[in-house]
Write a protein that holds these residues in place. Structure first.
Motif, short mmCIF file in Angstrom:
data_model
loop_
_atom_site.label_atom_id
_atom_site.label_comp_id
_atom_site.label_asym_id
_atom_site.label_seq_id
_atom_site.Cartn_x
_atom_site.Cartn_y
_atom_site.Cartn_z
N UNK A 1 27.60 -22.21 -5.75
CA UNK A 1 27.12 -21.56 -6.98
C UNK A 1 27.65 -20.14 -7.08
N UNK A 2 27.63 -19.41 -5.95
CA UNK A 2 28.14 -18.03 -5.93
C UNK A 2 29.64 -18.00 -6.13
N UNK A 3 30.36 -18.75 -5.31
CA UNK A 3 31.82 -18.68 -5.32
C UNK A 3 32.43 -19.29 -6.58
N UNK A 4 31.79 -20.29 -7.14
CA UNK A 4 32.33 -20.96 -8.32
C UNK A 4 31.94 -20.32 -9.63
N UNK A 5 31.16 -19.25 -9.56
CA UNK A 5 30.72 -18.54 -10.76
C UNK A 5 30.07 -19.48 -11.77
N UNK A 6 29.13 -20.28 -11.27
CA UNK A 6 28.40 -21.19 -12.14
C UNK A 6 27.31 -20.43 -12.89
N UNK A 7 26.95 -20.96 -14.05
CA UNK A 7 25.91 -20.35 -14.87
C UNK A 7 24.54 -21.00 -14.63
N UNK A 8 24.55 -22.23 -14.11
CA UNK A 8 23.32 -23.00 -13.96
C UNK A 8 23.53 -24.09 -12.93
N UNK A 9 22.48 -24.39 -12.17
CA UNK A 9 22.45 -25.56 -11.29
C UNK A 9 21.41 -26.50 -11.87
N UNK A 10 21.76 -27.77 -12.02
CA UNK A 10 20.82 -28.79 -12.46
C UNK A 10 20.73 -29.81 -11.34
#
Length: 146
Positions: free
Chosen positions: A99-108
């Motif tokens: 989540x940090x490294x991939x620059x995601x906006x949301x985890x579902x």
């Protein structure tokens, strides 16, 4: 929200979460990244633990790739940008790292709905991710049977 991380463990909970994430992605025009994390079993010896032989590790990794491919192919992904990611490690740590490294906006992600002793003994990956995630986490409970 442009990029959604969807951890998958092939359970009913992760199937429901994937379908929910797919619905969100359609409405928002977001990209989905399906992540499956597998653990390499450790074989114990009287003098200590050691890893599995390389050919067995390769087999576990290959099975994880195949499983995620089948899982994703079962979803109606027409018109959605998506990617598959398979990794080895501790589930909650790998999800947070990605989540940090991939620059995601949301985890579902789905929940198993464990309570009591099962929850205490097994713990909750979703709970750990919620506590440690640098981005918002949307947890999707299993249906009525869960």
């Amino acid at each position: 929200i442009e990029k959604i991380l969807v951890p998958v463990d092939f359970s009913e909970g992760s199937t429901e979460a994937a379908r929910y994430a797919l619905s969100l992605a359609r409405r928002l025009g977001a990209e989905l990244h399906f992540l499956h994390i597998y653990g390499v079993p450790v074989i114990s010896a009287p003098d200590g633990g050691f890893m599995m032989p390389p050919e067995m590790v390769a087999r576990v990794a290959s099975d994880a790739q195949d499983g995620l491919k089948r899982f994703v192919e079962s979803l109606p992904l027409e018109g959605i940008e998506w990617k598959r990611i398979v990794a080895d490690g501790a589930a909650h740590q790998e999800i947070v790292r990605r989540a940090k490294e991939g620059e995601f906006d949301l985890i579902v992600m789905g929940t198993h709905g464990r309570t009591g002793l099962k929850h205490f003994l097994i713990g909750s990956t979703a709970e750990r991710v919620v506590r440690l995630s640098p981005v918002p986490v949307l947890t999707v409970p299993m249906g009525d049977e869960g």
